[in-house]
Write a protein that holds these residues in place. Structure first.
Motif, mmCIF file in Angstrom:
data_model
loop_
_atom_site.group_PDB
_atom_site.id
_atom_site.type_symbol
_atom_site.label_atom_id
_atom_site.label_comp_id
_atom_site.label_asym_id
_atom_site.label_seq_id
_atom_site.Cartn_x
_atom_site.Cartn_y
_atom_site.Cartn_z
ATOM 1 N N ALA A 12 0.829 -1.210 0.000
ATOM 2 C CA ALA A 12 0.000 0.000 0.000
ATOM 3 C C ALA A 12 0.860 1.257 0.000
ATOM 4 O O ALA A 12 0.561 2.238 -0.693
ATOM 5 C CB ALA A 12 -0.928 -0.003 1.210
ATOM 6 N N VAL A 13 1.934 1.240 0.776
ATOM 7 C CA VAL A 13 2.826 2.399 0.839
ATOM 8 C C VAL A 13 3.550 2.584 -0.487
ATOM 9 O O VAL A 13 3.615 3.698 -1.028
ATOM 10 C CB VAL A 13 3.840 2.232 1.991
ATOM 11 C CG1 VAL A 13 4.891 3.343 1.954
ATOM 12 C CG2 VAL A 13 3.119 2.241 3.335
ATOM 13 N N LEU A 14 4.088 1.502 -1.042
ATOM 14 C CA LEU A 14 4.782 1.600 -2.325
ATOM 15 C C LEU A 14 3.842 2.050 -3.443
ATOM 16 O O LEU A 14 4.234 2.814 -4.331
ATOM 17 C CB LEU A 14 5.430 0.260 -2.677
ATOM 18 C CG LEU A 14 6.622 -0.149 -1.807
ATOM 19 C CD1 LEU A 14 7.127 -1.522 -2.215
ATOM 20 C CD2 LEU A 14 7.746 0.879 -1.906
ATOM 21 N N ALA A 15 2.592 1.599 -3.393
ATOM 22 C CA ALA A 15 1.616 2.015 -4.406
ATOM 23 C C ALA A 15 1.369 3.521 -4.330
ATOM 24 O O ALA A 15 1.286 4.208 -5.365
ATOM 25 C CB ALA A 15 0.313 1.256 -4.229
ATOM 26 N N ALA A 16 1.256 4.033 -3.122
ATOM 27 C CA ALA A 16 1.039 5.473 -2.952
ATOM 28 C C ALA A 16 2.247 6.259 -3.435
ATOM 29 O O ALA A 16 2.128 7.265 -4.150
ATOM 30 C CB ALA A 16 0.739 5.785 -1.494
ATOM 31 N N HIS A 17 3.428 5.802 -3.052
ATOM 32 C CA HIS A 17 4.646 6.509 -3.430
ATOM 33 C C HIS A 17 4.930 6.395 -4.925
ATOM 34 O O HIS A 17 5.575 7.283 -5.507
ATOM 35 C CB HIS A 17 5.828 5.979 -2.623
ATOM 36 C CG HIS A 17 5.745 6.301 -1.166
ATOM 37 N ND1 HIS A 17 6.710 5.928 -0.259
ATOM 38 C CD2 HIS A 17 4.795 6.983 -0.450
ATOM 39 C CE1 HIS A 17 6.372 6.350 0.944
ATOM 40 N NE2 HIS A 17 5.209 6.990 0.857
ATOM 41 N N PHE A 213 -6.856 7.640 -2.363
ATOM 42 C CA PHE A 213 -6.330 8.093 -1.084
ATOM 43 C C PHE A 213 -7.104 7.491 0.079
ATOM 44 O O PHE A 213 -6.516 7.093 1.089
ATOM 45 C CB PHE A 213 -6.368 9.621 -1.012
ATOM 46 C CG PHE A 213 -5.649 10.175 0.180
ATOM 47 C CD1 PHE A 213 -4.282 10.043 0.307
ATOM 48 C CD2 PHE A 213 -6.351 10.842 1.188
ATOM 49 C CE1 PHE A 213 -3.607 10.545 1.420
ATOM 50 C CE2 PHE A 213 -5.689 11.353 2.296
ATOM 51 C CZ PHE A 213 -4.318 11.203 2.412
ATOM 52 N N GLY A 214 -8.415 7.402 -0.051
ATOM 53 C CA GLY A 214 -9.207 6.780 1.007
ATOM 54 C C GLY A 214 -8.810 5.336 1.232
ATOM 55 O O GLY A 214 -8.632 4.890 2.376
ATOM 56 N N ALA A 218 -6.764 3.782 4.605
ATOM 57 C CA ALA A 218 -7.371 2.665 5.327
ATOM 58 C C ALA A 218 -6.430 1.463 5.353
ATOM 59 O O ALA A 218 -6.270 0.808 6.395
ATOM 60 C CB ALA A 218 -8.700 2.284 4.679
ATOM 61 N N GLU A 219 -5.791 1.184 4.235
ATOM 62 C CA GLU A 219 -4.908 0.022 4.139
ATOM 63 C C GLU A 219 -3.691 0.162 5.048
ATOM 64 O O GLU A 219 -3.200 -0.827 5.604
ATOM 65 C CB GLU A 219 -4.464 -0.167 2.684
ATOM 66 C CG GLU A 219 -3.511 -1.322 2.446
ATOM 67 C CD GLU A 219 -4.101 -2.698 2.765
ATOM 68 O OE1 GLU A 219 -3.309 -3.658 2.917
ATOM 69 O OE2 GLU A 219 -5.347 -2.810 2.872
ATOM 70 N N ARG A 220 -3.203 1.357 5.228
ATOM 71 C CA ARG A 220 -2.029 1.561 6.090
ATOM 72 C C ARG A 220 -2.331 1.258 7.553
ATOM 73 O O ARG A 220 -1.411 1.015 8.340
ATOM 74 C CB ARG A 220 -1.513 3.002 5.956
ATOM 75 C CG ARG A 220 -0.990 3.316 4.576
ATOM 76 C CD ARG A 220 -0.322 4.667 4.531
ATOM 77 N NE ARG A 220 -0.225 5.172 3.167
ATOM 78 C CZ ARG A 220 0.630 6.115 2.788
ATOM 79 N NH1 ARG A 220 1.456 6.643 3.661
ATOM 80 N NH2 ARG A 220 0.641 6.536 1.538
ATOM 81 N N PHE A 221 -3.613 1.274 7.912
ATOM 82 C CA PHE A 221 -4.000 0.981 9.295
ATOM 83 C C PHE A 221 -4.737 -0.354 9.421
ATOM 84 O O PHE A 221 -5.403 -0.602 10.418
ATOM 85 C CB PHE A 221 -4.865 2.110 9.847
ATOM 86 C CG PHE A 221 -4.093 3.340 10.207
ATOM 87 C CD1 PHE A 221 -3.476 3.442 11.447
ATOM 88 C CD2 PHE A 221 -3.955 4.387 9.306
ATOM 89 C CE1 PHE A 221 -2.753 4.576 11.789
ATOM 90 C CE2 PHE A 221 -3.240 5.526 9.630
ATOM 91 C CZ PHE A 221 -2.632 5.619 10.875
ATOM 92 N N LYS A 247 -12.962 2.761 8.914
ATOM 93 C CA LYS A 247 -14.346 2.815 8.437
ATOM 94 C C LYS A 247 -14.664 4.181 7.839
ATOM 95 O O LYS A 247 -15.300 4.285 6.778
ATOM 96 C CB LYS A 247 -15.296 2.501 9.589
ATOM 97 C CG LYS A 247 -16.765 2.453 9.176
ATOM 98 C CD LYS A 247 -17.653 2.100 10.373
ATOM 99 C CE LYS A 247 -19.121 2.059 9.953
ATOM 100 N NZ LYS A 247 -20.006 1.753 11.114
ATOM 101 N N ALA A 248 -14.191 5.233 8.506
ATOM 102 C CA ALA A 248 -14.461 6.591 8.036
ATOM 103 C C ALA A 248 -13.804 6.857 6.680
ATOM 104 O O ALA A 248 -14.370 7.558 5.833
ATOM 105 C CB ALA A 248 -13.972 7.609 9.068
ATOM 106 N N CYS A 249 -12.619 6.296 6.459
ATOM 107 C CA CYS A 249 -11.927 6.461 5.172
ATOM 108 C C CYS A 249 -12.758 5.873 4.034
ATOM 109 O O CYS A 249 -12.903 6.482 2.960
ATOM 110 C CB CYS A 249 -10.562 5.770 5.206
ATOM 111 S SG CYS A 249 -9.303 6.665 6.124
#
Length: 271
Positions: A12-17, A213-214, A218-221, A247-249
């Motif tokens: 998830a982090v690599l995908a964002a970066h 981004f949502g 969420a995936e990072r947590f 859930k909020a994300c």
């Protein structure tokens, strides 16, 4: 140092970066790059910015630095996928001594790196200055975490800033480093008239960007993630608060008009 990066190097982090580009995220630096330059990219991550920079210096090279050999693998893959042959990949630590001689590089680039370092920013920028050639420039962009804003407003989303700020501080970093770049550069020995400090922002407002981004936040947590464990273990949020944030994300990304923004500080400093 290897475990100091709070987000880890999950998919998830690599995908964002990997969504980062030099044209957007290093736009402040690009006008100062020439085709023969040798560039050092510290904390290169998946290497998408690094590869963009490599394409700008066909007669030069880009040296990608990460804290571990495994963290460099994504950058290697990016260069290979783009058929770029002017990249080097080196393990190094800017908080101690980089494995390069004095006056080695025309440009040193850092993107969201110094804010995570467990030391005074001046230490890192002094080492950056050491490896810069005379006349060379450092380009650095860092977040100002306290400027984070979400819309639609949902108190459950406040945990993002609380968790990121708390975990960065816990590891010795500076979540609002973007505001202190100019001061740190001056303390590191760069001269006042050779330092330029600006600001830009990240904004997620287009539907695809909001969805991404949502999901990414969420995936990072998610259960078992490094950031979740550090957040709960450090007392920055309860398990229930983390679950509520996730859930909020998912709810936020589906609402019409959702928006996220944060300010970043930028530094250009010439040796």
């Amino acid at each position: 140092m290897a475990d100091k990066y709070i987000h880890g190097h999950s998919a998830a982090v690599l995908a964002a970066h990997s969504r980062r580009t030099a044209q957007r995220d290093a736009a402040y630096l690009i006008p100062h790059i020439k085709s023969h330059f040798d560039i050092l990219d510290i904390g290169c991550g998946p290497g998408t910015i690094s590869a963009d920079l490599a394409a700008l210096v066909p007669q030069g090279r880009v040296t990608c630095v990460e804290i571990t050999e495994s963290a460099l693998n994504a950058a290697r893959s990016t260069f290979t996928s783009r058929s770029l042959g002017n990249g080097n990949f080196v393990v190094g630590d800017v908080t101690s001594r980089l494995p390069f001689e004095d006056d080695s590089f025309d440009v040193v680039h850092l993107h969201m790196v110094i804010m995570h370092l467990p030391c005074d920013a001046t230490v890192a920028l002094k080492e950056v200055r050491r490896v810069l050639k005379p006349g060379g420039v450092v380009g650095c962009k860092e977040m100002i975490m306290s400027t984070t804003r979400w819309f639609q407003v949902d108190k459950r989303l406040d945990m993002w800033e609380k968790a990121i700020t708390g975990t960065i501080l816990e590891t010795g970093g500076s979540p609002d480093m973007g505001m202190g770049l100019k001061s740190a550069a001056l303390e590191a020995g760069f001269e006042q008239h050779k330092v330029k400090s600006t600001a830009s922002s990240w904004c997620f407002s287009e539907e695809e960007a909001v969805q991404f981004f949502g999901d990414s936040c969420a995936e990072r947590f998610r259960e078992g993630s490094q950031l979740r464990e550090r957040t709960i273990g450090g007392g920055h949020a309860t398990p229930e608060e983390v679950d509520d944030f996730v859930k909020a994300c998912h709810e936020w990304k589906e609402k019409k008009g959702s928006w996220f923004g944060v300010m970043n500080g930028e530094l250009l400093a010439w040796k």
